[in-house]
Design a protein around this motif. Structure first.
Motif, PDB file in Angstrom:
ATOM      1  N   LYS A  91       0.810  -1.209   0.000  1.00 40.63           N
ATOM      2  CA  LYS A  91       0.000   0.000   0.000  1.00 40.63           C
ATOM      3  C   LYS A  91       0.850   1.270   0.000  1.00 40.63           C
ATOM      4  O   LYS A  91       0.312   2.379  -0.026  1.00 40.63           O
ATOM      5  N   ARG A 135      -3.459  -9.258   6.317  1.00 39.01           N
ATOM      6  CA  ARG A 135      -4.042  -8.351   5.316  1.00 39.01           C
ATOM      7  C   ARG A 135      -5.117  -7.476   5.944  1.00 39.01           C
ATOM      8  O   ARG A 135      -5.200  -6.266   5.663  1.00 39.01           O
ATOM      9  N   GLU A 161      -5.347  -3.289   6.207  1.00 39.94           N
ATOM     10  CA  GLU A 161      -6.505  -2.496   5.798  1.00 39.94           C
ATOM     11  C   GLU A 161      -7.014  -1.635   6.955  1.00 39.94           C
ATOM     12  O   GLU A 161      -7.379  -0.464   6.770  1.00 39.94           O
ATOM     13  N   ASP A 219      -5.108   1.343   7.402  1.00 42.13           N
ATOM     14  CA  ASP A 219      -5.362   2.268   6.299  1.00 42.13           C
ATOM     15  C   ASP A 219      -6.753   2.892   6.390  1.00 42.13           C
ATOM     16  O   ASP A 219      -7.268   3.422   5.404  1.00 42.13           O
ATOM     17  N   LYS A 227      -9.761   1.329   7.307  1.00 45.79           N
ATOM     18  CA  LYS A 227     -10.891   0.494   6.893  1.00 45.79           C
ATOM     19  C   LYS A 227     -11.206  -0.536   7.993  1.00 45.79           C
ATOM     20  O   LYS A 227     -10.909  -1.716   7.860  1.00 45.79           O
ATOM     21  N   ALA A 247     -12.767  -4.079   7.443  1.00 44.59           N
ATOM     22  CA  ALA A 247     -11.997  -5.215   6.915  1.00 44.59           C
ATOM     23  C   ALA A 247     -11.727  -6.267   7.974  1.00 44.59           C
ATOM     24  O   ALA A 247     -11.295  -7.374   7.651  1.00 44.59           O
TER      25      ALA A 247
END
Length: 427
Positions: free
Chosen positions: A47, A378, A382, A385, A387, A390
């Motif tokens: 990312k 993962r 997320e 970031d 989110k 997620a």
């Protein structure tokens, strides 16, 4: 007989990632070099984040290189328990995450060209008593009707085509279960994380963590300090006293594995003709598979004791007795490997992930770590970031107040082990 994990011993040699100077700062510092940490580093670096991972030993030296190398869908509690606890919609979301996690391992292996022998071998959940077979039929119906997951119940006579043993009384076949060489996957994921831009610093334990008033953290390590905007604790069963909040909320259980000498293709196929992954449906059961070079890997709790060289040998003797009860034809086979490791369990037997005062974590995989550690790495990337949706474990956070009289050392395990072994015999 080697007292090291077969998977790491037969994987490509790891480069030496120790002795490097830490940068002064990073966007993300990941503590722990197992599959959770490597996956977090890999996905966060992809990312565009500047990621530094610190590991007190080598990548894969903990549970990620010491497991049974199974990669199966399905949660630790039963589908019926999940629906009762969380409701149908939330239970389905949780179950789907465990299924997608297997897909993610395959996706990463393909994308990054990791030659880790991944294949959908199928998993056999083995029935240990005739009266338990009806429970398998009920589980099959539940999975199909409420979770969209098709499985097959095998009677004892049908199981004979899958298993060179009369020890079990049937099985539930899940065709989505996958086998892989987890050592090769760990090595390949570490390489992929570095290609994505993450820095990996081995033999450099995190020793302290200080929250900064304006946000972020200072991470203290054996080789200096580093300032980070975000920190991920990815230590699970190997969490030490530097993070006591997590240690008091995890139960760390020893699990042990033996691996035989090479059996040859013909003899291996007599044991498990279609190369399935085998898991006994008991409170204290075994997990079994063939290795890519036709050995039998046979694991289980064996003893409710920590892993250390002496304990591993004692546990290996127990496992060999159990193995020859199931497969009498292996009575004279040499054992080439024996090792142990720690498995992180939560009190409610599902993984937990989220953040505590800004410190991200994912732990407590309860024996499903190969796929779920990869998937939750993962998910945490997320979450970092922005989110939070997620996280399939949102709302299932660790309790704010730890269990009374528990400091992270599971003194009660021998008593619990005796109880569950008795329960397996009686019920």
């Amino acid at each position: 007989m080697k007292q090291i994990p077969y998977w790491m011993d037969t994987a490509p040699a790891l480069p030496d990632r120790s002795g490097k100077d830490l940068p002064d700062e990073a966007d993300v510092v990941v503590i722990g070099g197992g599959l959770t940490g490597l996956s977090t580093a890999y996905h966060a670096a992809r990312k565009g984040a500047r990621v530094v991972l610190v590991e007190k030993d080598q990548v894969g030296s903990g549970a990620s290189g010491r497991n049974g190398s199974h990669c199966n869908p399905g949660i630790t509690i039963s589908p019926a328990q999940a629906r009762q606890r969380y409701g149908q919609e939330r239970a389905r979301e949780l179950y789907d995450a465990f299924r997608v996690a297997v897909d993610l391992v395959e996706e990463i292996a393909v994308r990054e060209k990791i030659d880790c022998d991944f294949h959908r071998a199928g998993r056999l959940g083995l029935v240990c008593k005739p009266k338990h077979l009806e429970g398998m039929h009920a589980k099959q119906r539940d999975l199909a009707e409420n979770f969209g997951h098709e499985t097959v119940v095998l009677s004892k006579s049908e199981l004979r085509a899958e298993l060179g043993s009369d020890h079990y009384h049937g099985a539930l076949l899940d065709p989505l279960g996958a086998a892989l060489h987890v050592g090769k996957f760990v090595v390949g994921l570490a390489d992929a994380a570095e290609r994505a831009g993450a820095e990996i610093h081995e033999r450099n334990a995190a020793t302290g963590l200080t929250r900064l008033p304006g946000g972020g953290f200072v991470v203290e390590t054996m080789r200096g300090t580093i300032r980070a905007k975000q920190v991920m604790a990815a230590t699970d069963a190997y969490t030490d006293n530097s993070m006591p909040w997590f240690r008091k909320r995890l139960i760390n259980v020893g699990s042990f594995i033996i691996v035989t000498e090479p059996l040859g293709e013909a003899r291996a196929k007599e044991l498990i003709p279609n190369g399935r992954l085998l898991v006994a449906h008991k409170n204290v059961g075994n997990y079994i598979r063939l290795t890519p070079d036709n050995r039998l890997a046979f694991g289980g709790r064996a003893r409710f004791a920590p892993s250390n060289p002496a304990s591993d040998v004692k546990s290996g003797d127990i496992l060999k007795r159990e193995m020859t009860e199931i497969f009498p034809q292996l009575a004279g086979v040499r054992i080439d490997y024996v090792w142990g490791g720690m498995v992180g369990f939560s009190w409610d037997r599902i993984p937990h992930a989220g953040d505590v005062n800004g410190l991200y974590y994912s732990m407590g995989y309860c024996g499903h770590g190969v796929q779920m550690a990869t998937y939750m790495g993962r998910a945490v990337a997320e979450m970092m970031d922005g989110k939070p949706e997620a996280n399939p474990m949102r709302g299932f956070g660790f309790p704010k107040v730890p269990v009374p009289f528990y400091n992270g050392t599971p003194w009660f395990l021998p008593f619990g082990g005796a109880y569950y072994k008795a329960k397996d015999k009686l019920l």
